[in-house]
Design a protein around this motif. Structure first.
Motif, PDB file in Angstrom:
ATOM      1  N   GLY A 129      13.766  -7.109   0.793  1.00  0.00           N
ATOM      2  CA  GLY A 129      14.162  -8.302   0.037  1.00  0.00           C
ATOM      3  C   GLY A 129      14.013  -8.079  -1.464  1.00  0.00           C
ATOM      4  O   GLY A 129      14.918  -8.398  -2.248  1.00  0.00           O
ATOM      5  N   ALA A 130      12.875  -7.487  -1.868  1.00  0.00           N
ATOM      6  CA  ALA A 130      12.657  -7.213  -3.299  1.00  0.00           C
ATOM      7  C   ALA A 130      13.713  -6.236  -3.811  1.00  0.00           C
ATOM      8  O   ALA A 130      14.225  -6.391  -4.924  1.00  0.00           O
ATOM      9  CB  ALA A 130      11.253  -6.658  -3.509  1.00  0.00           C
ATOM     10  N   ARG A 145       6.920 -17.255  -2.769  1.00  0.00           N
ATOM     11  CA  ARG A 145       5.886 -16.329  -3.280  1.00  0.00           C
ATOM     12  C   ARG A 145       6.523 -15.026  -3.766  1.00  0.00           C
ATOM     13  O   ARG A 145       6.166 -14.484  -4.812  1.00  0.00           O
ATOM     14  CB  ARG A 145       4.864 -16.073  -2.169  1.00  0.00           C
ATOM     15  CG  ARG A 145       3.545 -15.549  -2.660  1.00  0.00           C
ATOM     16  CD  ARG A 145       2.468 -15.599  -1.607  1.00  0.00           C
ATOM     17  NE  ARG A 145       2.804 -14.857  -0.400  1.00  0.00           N
ATOM     18  CZ  ARG A 145       2.999 -15.408   0.793  1.00  0.00           C
ATOM     19  NH1 ARG A 145       2.921 -16.708   0.946  1.00  0.00           N
ATOM     20  NH2 ARG A 145       3.279 -14.664   1.846  1.00  0.00           N
ATOM     21  N   ASP A 192       6.871 -18.715   1.755  1.00  0.00           N
ATOM     22  CA  ASP A 192       6.797 -17.248   1.785  1.00  0.00           C
ATOM     23  C   ASP A 192       7.842 -16.645   0.861  1.00  0.00           C
ATOM     24  O   ASP A 192       7.560 -15.724   0.076  1.00  0.00           O
ATOM     25  CB  ASP A 192       7.003 -16.719   3.211  1.00  0.00           C
ATOM     26  CG  ASP A 192       5.831 -17.042   4.110  1.00  0.00           C
ATOM     27  OD1 ASP A 192       4.725 -17.265   3.577  1.00  0.00           O
ATOM     28  OD2 ASP A 192       6.013 -17.075   5.339  1.00  0.00           O
ATOM     29  N   GLY A 206       9.024  -7.701   5.167  1.00  0.00           N
ATOM     30  CA  GLY A 206       7.682  -7.331   4.698  1.00  0.00           C
ATOM     31  C   GLY A 206       7.563  -5.886   4.269  1.00  0.00           C
ATOM     32  O   GLY A 206       6.467  -5.405   3.998  1.00  0.00           O
ATOM     33  N   GLY A 247       9.718  -4.499   1.704  1.00  0.00           N
ATOM     34  CA  GLY A 247      10.322  -4.272   0.390  1.00  0.00           C
ATOM     35  C   GLY A 247      11.833  -4.399   0.325  1.00  0.00           C
ATOM     36  O   GLY A 247      12.421  -4.238  -0.746  1.00  0.00           O
ATOM     37  N   ASN A 267       9.839 -23.207   2.416  1.00  0.00           N
ATOM     38  CA  ASN A 267       9.877 -21.746   2.526  1.00  0.00           C
ATOM     39  C   ASN A 267       8.931 -21.103   1.504  1.00  0.00           C
ATOM     40  O   ASN A 267       9.345 -20.354   0.615  1.00  0.00           O
ATOM     41  CB  ASN A 267      11.317 -21.242   2.324  1.00  0.00           C
ATOM     42  CG  ASN A 267      11.518 -19.831   2.853  1.00  0.00           C
ATOM     43  OD1 ASN A 267      10.554 -19.163   3.220  1.00  0.00           O
ATOM     44  ND2 ASN A 267      12.757 -19.377   2.886  1.00  0.00           N
ATOM     45  N   VAL A 322      16.759 -10.788   5.245  1.00  0.00           N
ATOM     46  CA  VAL A 322      16.398  -9.480   5.769  1.00  0.00           C
ATOM     47  C   VAL A 322      16.246  -9.648   7.273  1.00  0.00           C
ATOM     48  O   VAL A 322      15.709 -10.667   7.741  1.00  0.00           O
ATOM     49  CB  VAL A 322      15.093  -8.984   5.098  1.00  0.00           C
ATOM     50  CG1 VAL A 322      14.605  -7.704   5.748  1.00  0.00           C
ATOM     51  CG2 VAL A 322      15.318  -8.779   3.602  1.00  0.00           C
TER      52      VAL A 322
END
Ligand SMILES: CC(C)(COP(=O)(O)OP(=O)(O)OC[C@H]1O[C@@H](n2cnc3c(N)ncnc32)[C@H](O)[C@@H]1OP(=O)(O)O)[C@@H](O)C(=O)NCCC(=O)NCCS
Length: 165
Positions: free
Chosen positions: A86-87, A118, A115, A82, A84, A113, A76
């Motif tokens: 990527g999701a 997670r 982050d 941060g 959304g 990585n 991204v």
């Protein structure tokens, strides 16, 4: 999916100094071994991912999970992280994987990585303990290449049945 027509807009709106990253991904897609997904806000590309249909890139991953469809090259753009994107890209990739008749998707995450790890864990990807050293080249803002190797662990997710049947 990124069409050849969209590639022109993509190159203009998301330059990648040093290497034609978008062109390379579209070329792989045209050979049929992957699908290049791009997230947009209006005319602005926000991020992208590849769905690799021909198995995992890592030799250990490929041998442990033969034929598993791998989501790769998720990124991204820095100013858009941060929120959304990527999701959303992973969700779109999973829908594509399911509609291709597959019940499992996987992705590799580098040990350094946490982050990204997670996010993947939150989306249902589970550790496998299967690791590969993956060599790659990235390009800095001036287009200078940097060759690196990363220690990737394969994460796997079992997908629910497709609503399309
Ligand atoms: C990892 C990445 C694709 C996630 O995309 P994103 O749009 O920022 O993610 P979302 O907004 O959907 O989800 C947010 C989650 O992403 C993760 N994340 C990773 N890097 C992040 C960043 N720089 N900023 C914000 N969230 C990040 C976190 O887990 C975050 O969850 P949190 O709110 O609990 O901390 C993106 O940050 C990125 O492109 N990073 C650089 C390239 C990379 O590491 N790619 C993954 C290779 S395996």
């Amino acid at each position: 999916m990124c069409s050849a027509e969209v590639l022109v807009q993509l190159r203009a709106q998301w330059p990648t100094p040093g290497s034609d990253v978008h062109g390379a991904h579209v070329a792989v897609q045209q050979r049929g071994s992957a699908t290049y997904l791009v997230a947009w806000r209006g005319p602005m590309p926000l991020g992208s991912a590849m769905v690799k249909w021909d198995g995992c890139v890592g030799a250990n991953a490929s041998s442990a999970y033969p034929g598993c469809v791998e989501i790769r090259h998720l990124q991204v753009r820095p100013g858009e992280r941060g929120s959304g994107v990527g999701a959303a890209l992973i969700t779109a990739a999973e829908q594509l994987v399911r509609s291709g008749g597959h019940i499992q998707a996987c992705l590799g995450v580098a040990a350094d990585n946490p982050d990204a790890a997670r996010l993947y864990h939150r989306l249902g990807y589970r550790p496998t303990g299967v690791r590969d050293q993956i060599a790659y080249t990235w390009y800095d803002e001036d287009g200078a290449p940097h060759n690196e190797t990363q220690d990737n662990e394969l994460l796997v997710k079992r997908l629910a049945a497709s609503v399309d049947g």
